[in-house]
Design a protein around this motif. Structure first.
Motif, mmCIF file in Angstrom:
data_model
loop_
_atom_site.group_PDB
_atom_site.id
_atom_site.type_symbol
_atom_site.label_atom_id
_atom_site.label_comp_id
_atom_site.label_asym_id
_atom_site.label_seq_id
_atom_site.Cartn_x
_atom_site.Cartn_y
_atom_site.Cartn_z
ATOM 1 N N TYR A 37 -0.215 47.205 -60.344
ATOM 2 C CA TYR A 37 -1.194 47.809 -61.267
ATOM 3 C C TYR A 37 -0.550 48.724 -62.306
ATOM 4 C CZ TYR A 37 -4.335 45.925 -57.809
ATOM 5 O OH TYR A 37 -4.990 45.058 -56.969
ATOM 6 N N TYR A 54 -13.999 34.636 -58.538
ATOM 7 C CA TYR A 54 -13.764 35.909 -57.829
ATOM 8 C C TYR A 54 -15.078 36.702 -57.839
ATOM 9 C CZ TYR A 54 -11.241 40.184 -56.442
ATOM 10 O OH TYR A 54 -10.794 41.309 -55.779
ATOM 11 N N GLY A 162 -14.964 48.338 -53.828
ATOM 12 C CA GLY A 162 -14.141 47.206 -54.269
ATOM 13 C C GLY A 162 -13.283 46.563 -53.201
ATOM 14 N N ASN A 167 -6.685 45.969 -48.773
ATOM 15 C CA ASN A 167 -5.274 45.826 -49.163
ATOM 16 C C ASN A 167 -4.343 46.627 -48.241
ATOM 17 O OD1 ASN A 167 -6.582 45.833 -52.451
ATOM 18 N ND2 ASN A 167 -5.755 44.046 -51.436
ATOM 19 N N TYR A 207 -8.274 33.582 -55.251
ATOM 20 C CA TYR A 207 -6.957 34.205 -55.406
ATOM 21 C C TYR A 207 -5.931 33.257 -56.045
ATOM 22 C CZ TYR A 207 -8.772 38.121 -52.773
ATOM 23 O OH TYR A 207 -9.505 39.202 -52.377
ATOM 24 N N GLU A 283 1.053 40.921 -51.829
ATOM 25 C CA GLU A 283 -0.234 41.597 -51.532
ATOM 26 C C GLU A 283 -0.925 40.950 -50.336
ATOM 27 O OE1 GLU A 283 -3.591 41.373 -54.357
ATOM 28 O OE2 GLU A 283 -3.673 43.564 -54.295
ATOM 29 N N CYS A 285 -4.866 40.771 -48.621
ATOM 30 C CA CYS A 285 -6.273 41.072 -48.902
ATOM 31 C C CYS A 285 -7.067 40.700 -47.645
ATOM 32 C CB CYS A 285 -6.774 40.267 -50.100
ATOM 33 S SG CYS A 285 -5.636 40.332 -51.531
HETATM 34 C C1 AVI Z 1 -8.050 45.439 -55.535
HETATM 35 N N1 AVI Z 1 -8.255 44.482 -54.468
HETATM 36 C C2 AVI Z 1 -9.453 44.803 -53.706
HETATM 37 C C3 AVI Z 1 -8.208 43.068 -54.899
HETATM 38 C C4 AVI Z 1 -8.444 42.140 -53.682
HETATM 39 O O1 AVI Z 1 -9.245 41.221 -53.832
HETATM 40 O O2 AVI Z 1 -7.874 42.375 -52.621
HETATM 41 C C5 AVI Z 1 -6.865 42.755 -55.533
HETATM 42 C C6 AVI Z 1 -6.692 41.333 -55.992
HETATM 43 N N2 AVI Z 1 -5.596 40.660 -55.887
HETATM 44 C C7 AVI Z 1 -5.762 39.467 -56.404
HETATM 45 N N3 AVI Z 1 -6.987 39.346 -56.825
HETATM 46 C C8 AVI Z 1 -7.596 40.529 -56.591
#
Ligand code: AVI
Length: 330
Positions: A37, A54, A162, A167, A207, A283, A285
């Motif tokens: 970010y 999304y 959110g 994460n 994603y 990452e 999720c």
């Molecule tokens: C910020 N977070 C909640 C998003 C998620 O869906 O975990 C980050 C994200 N990474 C890829 N798309 C969205």
């Protein structure tokens, strides 16, 4: 930036140290997701929230818009609102507007990014009865700061929206909820947004969207390392990959090396070799179940009073109240 200047920047030093640590791991290489970010990454994330695939952010906002009056009913007059991560302020507006209809409100967005705080201030500046006090701090430092400012009789409402909690590793998420509770007093409230388990194809599309926005978001992490640490990642040599790990009930984002290659990262004083097919994990999720969230809340010293679930995208807004007793950490 000259190396001597760089050494004086603690943020850049921490970034370099974490990049080096993550990429020198034996087995799975990793990069911390917080570094996704920067200004470009945050802008790309904003676009992700608009993608038809999304649905998370729209579900979050729909629930907040619809249930803001119900949230208010649970809160005694004289409320301070603290938000962990300032986001764009778009979702928070619904709660602040509802509260401002009954009292003067102070809102503390907490974010380590000054530009995110500024954006949030711009978005919400038109709300008459709301004073905005941005805190450029980590979540828990900021929350402790807000708690120290409260006057007797004031209730604290903490917003953690959110599904950012997703994460965190699950154990870390539990620990973090406990840390939040430690900053509160009985009767304070936490509104926690959580993305729920759903069909795996839907998650994979969310994603790894066909327009390639999430791909650009993920690859920007390597571009950021090039920009800030002087590295020579060739972005075309990596591909974005989203996988669903059933056992952990989470999406993982990875960057897969298309060939054997060596990358140097001068400001981290580090050179890294990637095998063809090797990935960097960027990452996680996590997805949740409703009963699991109630249990997590209870383990942290909250009672989950209500869970509102969106009908279009499985997402829950969990309204939790701080109990008298804080259980010891596991
Ligand atoms: C910020 N977070 C909640 C998003 C998620 O869906 O975990 C980050 C994200 N990474 C890829 N798309 C969205």
């Amino acid at each position: 930036m000259a190396p001597s200047q760089v050494l004086r920047s603690p943020n850049l030093m921490a970034f370099a140290a974490q990049v080096r640590e993550g990429l020198s791991k034996h087995g799975q290489k990793e990069l911390p997701s917080i570094y996704l970010y920067d200004q470009i990454g945050s802008a790309l994330f904003e676009v992700i929230t608009l993608l038809p695939e999304y649905g998370l952010t729209r579900a979050d906002e729909r629930l907040i818009q619809r249930y803001a009056p119900d949230i208010l009913e649970h809160l005694s007059p004289s409320v301070l609102v603290a938000e962990l991560g300032s986001g764009t302020g778009r979702k928070t507006r619904w709660i602040l507007e509802a509260l401002a209809g009954r009292e003067q409100v102070t809102y503390f967005p907490i974010d380590i990014s000054p530009s995110a705080l500024e954006k949030c201030r711009q978005e919400l500046s038109g709300l008459g009865a709301v004073s905005i006090v941005g805190l450029e701090k980590s979540y828990l430092e900021g929350l402790a700061d807000v708690a120290a400012r409260r006057r007797p009789g004031q209730t604290l409402l903490v917003l953690f929206l959110g599904s950012t909690i997703g994460n965190f590793e699950r154990a870390a998420a539990q620990y973090f909820l406990h840390e939040i509770r430690q900053c509160l007093i009985p009767g304070d409230a936490l509104l926690l947004g959580t993305d729920l388990e759903k069909s795996i194809p839907d998650l994979l599309l969310a994603y790894d969207d066909p327009a390639g926005v999430t791909r650009a978001f993920n690859l920007n992490l390597l571009a950021r390392i090039n920009r800030e640490l002087g590295a020579n990642f060739v972005l075309r040599n990596f591909e974005h990959e989203a996988r669903y790990k059933k056992r952990d009930r989470r999406i993982e984002m990875h960057l897969r090396s298309r060939c054997r290659q060596t990358v140097s990262i001068p400001l981290a004083d580090f050179t890294c070799t990637f095998q063809k097919g090797e990935t960097i994990w960027t990452e996680a999720c996590h997805k949740f179940r409703l009963d699991e969230i109630r249990h997590m809340a209870q383990q942290a010293g909250f009672t989950c009073k209500t869970q509102w679930v969106d009908s279009e995208w499985a997402f829950a807004e969990n309204f939790c109240v701080a109990e008298n007793r804080v259980p010891p950490t596991a």
